[in-house]
Design a protein around this motif. Structure first.
Motif, short mmCIF file in Angstrom:
data_model
loop_
_atom_site.label_atom_id
_atom_site.label_comp_id
_atom_site.label_asym_id
_atom_site.label_seq_id
_atom_site.Cartn_x
_atom_site.Cartn_y
_atom_site.Cartn_z
N LEU A 49 0.64 -1.08 0.00
CA LEU A 49 0.07 0.07 0.05
C LEU A 49 0.92 1.23 0.02
O LEU A 49 0.52 2.19 -0.68
N ASP A 53 1.90 3.66 -3.54
CA ASP A 53 1.15 5.12 -3.53
C ASP A 53 2.03 6.27 -3.86
O ASP A 53 3.16 6.59 -3.56
N GLN A 161 -4.28 6.50 1.22
CA GLN A 161 -3.62 5.18 1.27
C GLN A 161 -2.56 4.91 1.87
O GLN A 161 -2.44 3.81 2.76
N GLU A 164 -4.30 3.74 5.30
CA GLU A 164 -4.63 2.19 5.08
C GLU A 164 -3.41 1.70 5.27
O GLU A 164 -3.56 0.48 6.08
#
Length: 201
Positions: A49, A53, A161, A164
């Motif tokens: 992630l 990103d 993001q 997350e």
């Protein structure tokens, strides 16, 4: 040195195979294996992630691309979770092989090695999450006293993001802390004396 006719080297503890203890040991092994798999999955998810990103914004005629390498705390978080995932993979394989083969003896040096590794990884992952969380707060809230802007107002997708990934890393660090407690229990029970003379893979 021997125990009931079975040779035992120094630093090795005999296993007492009572039914209750065998069931308890199996539950501990399964719990450890599940936690290591969870850390592996969450650690890899956090790395993917954050590394993937990015967001590009145009300011007048200039393009500015936000990426994780712009924040050293995120680089630390990626490295820490990569290490945790790799370490959990190796230890998870050890757990699986141990459960398949079963074991009779458990050597204290190995127990200390596992305990030390789990402790180090727990500290590293917690420190990485703490550093990344602090940087995330500054990016979200800014720091008016130092004239630091709210970066997330300009790079919303990037920040979402990262959030997350940070959440996945946080769950992985919590699992690592729990796992380090289990390895500590597994180690120090070897020093329990005659009342708790039982060992675990």
């Amino acid at each position: 040195m021997s125990y009931l006719g079975v040779g035992i080297s120094p630093g090795t503890v005999p296993v007492y195979h009572s039914t209750d203890m065998k069931v308890f040991d199996r539950k501990v092994r399964i719990t450890e294996l599940v936690l290591r798999c969870v850390i592996l999955g969450l650690g890899l998810l956090a790395v993917v992630l954050i590394v993937t990103d990015s967001q590009v914004r145009v300011f007048f005629t200039l393009e500015k691309k936000a990426k994780f390498t712009d924040m050293k705390a995120l680089v630390f978080l990626v490295v820490a979770n990569g290490l945790a995932a790799g370490y959990s993979l190796i230890q998870g394989l050890r757990c699986a092989v141990s459960m398949i083969k079963g074991s009779v003896l458990f050597k204290k040096p190995l127990a200390w090695a596992i305990f030390s590794g789990d402790q180090v990884m727990a500290y590293i992952t917690v420190a990485a999450v703490a550093a990344a969380a602090q940087s995330a707060v500054f990016a979200k809230m800014g720091q008016p006293e130092l004239q630091w802007m709210k970066i997330c107002n300009m790079y919303g997708k990037f920040c979402n993001q990262v959030g997350e990934g940070l959440a996945s890393a946080f769950l992985a660090s919590i699992s690592m802390v729990i796992l380090s407690c289990i390895s500590a229990f597994s180690l120090f029970r070897l020093y329990g004396g005659s009342k708790t003379k039982n060992a675990y893979w």
